[in-house]
Design a protein around this motif. Structure first.
Motif, PDB file in Angstrom:
ATOM      1  N   TRP A  25       0.693  -1.257   0.223  1.00 37.92           N
ATOM      2  CA  TRP A  25      -0.213   0.263  -0.551  1.00 37.92           C
ATOM      3  C   TRP A  25       0.971   1.630   0.091  1.00 37.92           C
ATOM      4  N   ARG A  26       0.645   2.183  -1.210  1.00 32.24           N
ATOM      5  CA  ARG A  26       1.409   3.982  -0.902  1.00 32.24           C
ATOM      6  C   ARG A  26       2.856   3.643  -1.394  1.00 32.24           C
ATOM      7  N   MET A  27       3.102   2.410  -2.304  1.00 30.78           N
ATOM      8  CA  MET A  27       4.670   2.299  -2.406  1.00 30.78           C
ATOM      9  C   MET A  27       4.780   2.099  -3.786  1.00 30.78           C
ATOM     10  N   ALA A  28       3.703   2.002  -4.808  1.00 30.87           N
ATOM     11  CA  ALA A  28       3.550   1.556  -6.555  1.00 30.87           C
ATOM     12  C   ALA A  28       4.801   3.363  -6.755  1.00 30.87           C
ATOM     13  N   PRO A  29       5.123   2.858  -8.003  1.00 32.63           N
ATOM     14  CA  PRO A  29       5.353   4.149  -8.053  1.00 32.63           C
ATOM     15  C   PRO A  29       4.924   5.094  -9.000  1.00 32.63           C
ATOM     16  N   PRO A  30       5.290   6.741  -8.936  1.00 33.28           N
ATOM     17  CA  PRO A  30       4.371   7.481  -9.415  1.00 33.28           C
ATOM     18  C   PRO A  30       3.349   7.821 -10.827  1.00 33.28           C
ATOM     19  N   HIS A  31       4.223   6.693 -11.581  1.00 37.79           N
ATOM     20  CA  HIS A  31       3.468   6.578 -12.999  1.00 37.79           C
ATOM     21  C   HIS A  31       2.326   5.360 -12.840  1.00 37.79           C
ATOM     22  N   LEU A  32       2.347   4.604 -11.623  1.00 34.48           N
ATOM     23  CA  LEU A  32       1.609   3.823 -12.259  1.00 34.48           C
ATOM     24  C   LEU A  32      -0.293   4.084 -11.311  1.00 34.48           C
ATOM     25  N   LEU A  33      -1.073   4.414 -11.964  1.00 39.87           N
ATOM     26  CA  LEU A  33      -2.403   5.050 -11.246  1.00 39.87           C
ATOM     27  C   LEU A  33      -3.361   3.597 -11.350  1.00 39.87           C
ATOM     28  N   THR A  34      -4.210   3.671 -10.282  1.00 33.46           N
ATOM     29  CA  THR A  34      -5.488   2.361 -10.565  1.00 33.46           C
ATOM     30  C   THR A  34      -6.478   3.255 -11.427  1.00 33.46           C
ATOM     31  N   ASP A  74      -0.380   2.082 -16.248  1.00 37.47           N
ATOM     32  CA  ASP A  74       0.934   3.181 -16.253  1.00 37.47           C
ATOM     33  C   ASP A  74      -0.144   4.100 -16.934  1.00 37.47           C
ATOM     34  N   VAL A  75      -0.159   5.612 -16.659  1.00 42.84           N
ATOM     35  CA  VAL A  75      -0.595   6.765 -16.723  1.00 42.84           C
ATOM     36  C   VAL A  75       0.254   7.422 -17.869  1.00 42.84           C
ATOM     37  N   ARG A  76       0.937   6.750 -18.595  1.00 38.28           N
ATOM     38  CA  ARG A  76       1.796   6.863 -19.908  1.00 38.28           C
ATOM     39  C   ARG A  76       1.312   6.857 -21.322  1.00 38.28           C
TER      40      ARG A  76
END
Length: 131
Positions: A25-34, A74-76
Motif C-alpha cells: 500500500w502506497r509504495m507503487a511508482p508514481p507513474h502507475l495508477l488505479t 501506466d499513466v503514460r
C-alpha cells in the motif's frame, strides 16, 4: 512489527512471486495508477494490460486470505476518457427518468423507485394501509 513483514511480503517489483509487479500500500511508482486515479485525471486505461498491483491486508469485505488488490495501469499509456454523444446522453436521461416515474400514479417521485415494491413510497404506503 507485523506491518513491516506485510510490506516485505508484498514487495515484488520484478513480479517473480506474484506474476505481476507488486507493491505494498502506497509504495507503487508514481507513474502507475488505479482506474479511479486515472478517472480523476480524466483518463482511462485504453486497452493496456495491467502494469502492476498493490496488495494489502484487510479484515473487511471477506477478501480471500484477508488480502485485497488494486490493479495499476501506466499513466503514460492511458488515453483520454471518451465523452458521450448527445444521443447517448438523451437516451441515458430517458432511462433514468423511467426509473423515477411511478407506474401506479404516474408521478415523477424525484428518486429512483425501490425495486422491492416498484412504486413510489406514497403508493406503497397507500397499499399497506388498504391491506
Amino acid at each position: 512489527m507485523a506491518a513491516h513483514r506485510t510490506m516485505a511480503a508484498f514487495f515484488d517489483p520484478a513480479g517473480t512471486r506474484y506474476g505481476v509487479p507488486t507493491w505494498p500500500w502506497r509504495m507503487a511508482p508514481p507513474h502507475l495508477l488505479t482506474r479511479r486515479q486515472l478517472a480523476a485525471r480524466g483518463l482511462r486505461p485504453g486497452g493496456q494490460t495491467i502494469a502492476g498491483q498493490v496488495l494489502w491486508r484487510s479484515r473487511r469485505y471477506n477478501a480471500p486470505g484477508g488480502v485485497r488488490a488494486a490493479y495499476l495501469y501506466d499513466v503514460r499509456l492511458a488515453l483520454p476518457k471518451r465523452t458521450a454523444s448527445p444521443a447517448q446522453r438523451a437516451a441515458l436521461a430517458k432511462a433514468l427518468k423511467a426509473r423515477r416515474v411511478c407506474p401506479e400514479c404516474g408521478a415523477d417521485a424525484g428518486y429512483v423507485l425501490p425495486r422491492r415494491s416498484g412504486v413510489c413510497l406514497d403508493c406503497a404506503d397507500a397499499w399497506e394501509i388498504a391491506s
